[in-house]
Design an enzyme around this catalytic site. Structure first.
Site, PDB file in Angstrom:
ATOM      1  N   ASP A  10      46.198  72.429  78.932  1.00  0.00           N
ATOM      2  CA  ASP A  10      45.955  73.867  78.746  1.00  0.00           C
ATOM      3  C   ASP A  10      44.891  73.934  77.658  1.00  0.00           C
ATOM      4  O   ASP A  10      45.187  74.166  76.503  1.00  0.00           O
ATOM      5  CB  ASP A  10      47.223  74.629  78.381  1.00  0.00           C
ATOM      6  CG  ASP A  10      47.938  74.098  77.131  1.00  0.00           C
ATOM      7  OD1 ASP A  10      47.853  72.874  76.879  1.00  0.00           O
ATOM      8  OD2 ASP A  10      48.575  74.888  76.417  1.00  0.00           O
ATOM      9  N   HIS A 244      48.497  66.728  67.914  1.00  0.00           N
ATOM     10  CA  HIS A 244      49.579  66.699  68.895  1.00  0.00           C
ATOM     11  C   HIS A 244      49.157  66.001  70.195  1.00  0.00           C
ATOM     12  O   HIS A 244      49.688  64.952  70.556  1.00  0.00           O
ATOM     13  CB  HIS A 244      50.038  68.125  69.208  1.00  0.00           C
ATOM     14  CG  HIS A 244      50.450  68.917  68.021  1.00  0.00           C
ATOM     15  ND1 HIS A 244      51.646  68.713  67.364  1.00  0.00           N
ATOM     16  CD2 HIS A 244      49.834  69.924  67.355  1.00  0.00           C
ATOM     17  CE1 HIS A 244      51.755  69.554  66.354  1.00  0.00           C
ATOM     18  NE2 HIS A 244      50.663  70.306  66.329  1.00  0.00           N
TER      19      HIS A 244
END
Length: 318
Positions: A10, A244
């Site tokens: 995303d 992340h």
């Protein structure tokens, strides 16, 4: 030795860094990128992915669009906090030219299923957003469910979540989907907040990209500096931004970067703990453990690998 990889992104800022990590890794044969929602709308994320691939001269890599909303919902709107962290364009308002290519006509789900059927153990899939597309592939294909190797960024086992005391953002977008893949897939490695918040980048590192004087370096620095600024508000105690999504790519390449525990996982889908990733008490004594959760990370070695790969990539993007 190279390994085939698919990224499911995303494409916000840390997804862009994860994509750059894969592009800068000679061990990776990136056969495609699938797009999901989360930090941005699917359409925005796909555009960002196409533009980044073009920036780094990799227009040979196809991009596929996945579902635009959670499995239990019929629409999706970008959260205000996501816009604050990633900017309206998803990449910290860093400039990216309009890509010359368009998304493939084949769906992301079909591409994932066909790729696992074709490549099997040669392929690793790295989802860095909601689990919706992965769950959809597992639902339509037993082969995918049984054979797919997944290294996902998401969840939190030993630390609090980042959108509630229990829930991490990616899992929180579609808890039903993550619960489904934890119960259905045979090989998942969860790279959660337990380890990703130990891998921090600061302006000392982004200055090295700026100093390159290349379009690739300028883009990486501008996007990441925006991300670092957002972290000053959302998590001032950290002193940098969490890497992340890049860590998930790093572990897919080199599993020795993290220490893991074997466990059968589930996700709470109801009540105040909705979105919590935790051991499944009903499968506690089953010998087969279908998931591994990263609980320790060699952060210095990872950061060194991250900087080497992205800096070399950015230096070449002129």
């Amino acid at each position: 030795m190279t390994r085939k990889m698919i990224l499911d992104l995303d494409t916000g800022i840390d997804d862009a860094l994860a994509l750059a990590y894969a592009l800068g890794s000679e061990e990776v044969d990136l056969i495609g990128v699938t797009g999901t929602y989360g930090n941005v709308l699917v359409e925005t994320g796909v555009r960002n992915t196409l533009a980044i691939l073009e920036l780094f001269g990799r227009t040979d890599i196809p991009v596929f669009a996945g579902p635009g909303h959670a499995s239990a919902k019929d629409s999706f709107e970008v959260l205000e906090i996501s816009e604050f962290i990633h900017g309206k364009n998803g990449v910290g308002e860093a400039e990216l030219p309009t890509p010359q290519r368009v998304v493939e006509t084949k769906s992301a789900v079909d591409f994932l299923v066909e790729s696992v059927e074709q490549y099997g153990d040669e392929l690793v899939i790295v989802p860095t957003g909601p689990s919706t597309t992965i769950a959809a592939a597992a639902k339509v294909s037993d082969t995918f469910a049984d054979k797919a190797h997944i290294v996902m960024m998401g969840g939190a086992l030993t630390v609090p979540g980042n959108v509630s005391p229990w829930a991490e953002a990616n899992v929180n977008q579609d808890p039903e989907a993550t619960d489904a893949i934890f119960r259905r897939l045979k090989d998942i490695t969860m790279i959660g907040l337990d380890v990703t918040l130990q891998t921090l980048l600061t302006v000392d590192e982004t200055a090295k990209w700026e100093a390159l004087g290349t379009p690739g370096g300028d883009f990486l620095a501008a996007a990441t500096n925006y991300y670092i600024d957002a972290y000053k508000t959302t998590a001032p105690h950290l002193g940098g931004c969490g890497l992340h999504d890049p860590l998930a790519v790093g572990v897919a390449i080199d599993p020795s970067l993290v220490d893991t525990i074997a466990i059968n996982l589930k996700v709470d889908t109801e009540g105040e703990t909705r979105g919590r990733t935790i051991g499944d008490e009903t499968r506690l004594n089953e010998e087969e453990k279908t998931a591994k959760v990263a609980v320790g990370v060699d952060k210095q070695r990872f950061l060194a690998e991250f900087m080497r790969r992205l800096t070399d990539l950015a230096a070449e993007a002129r």
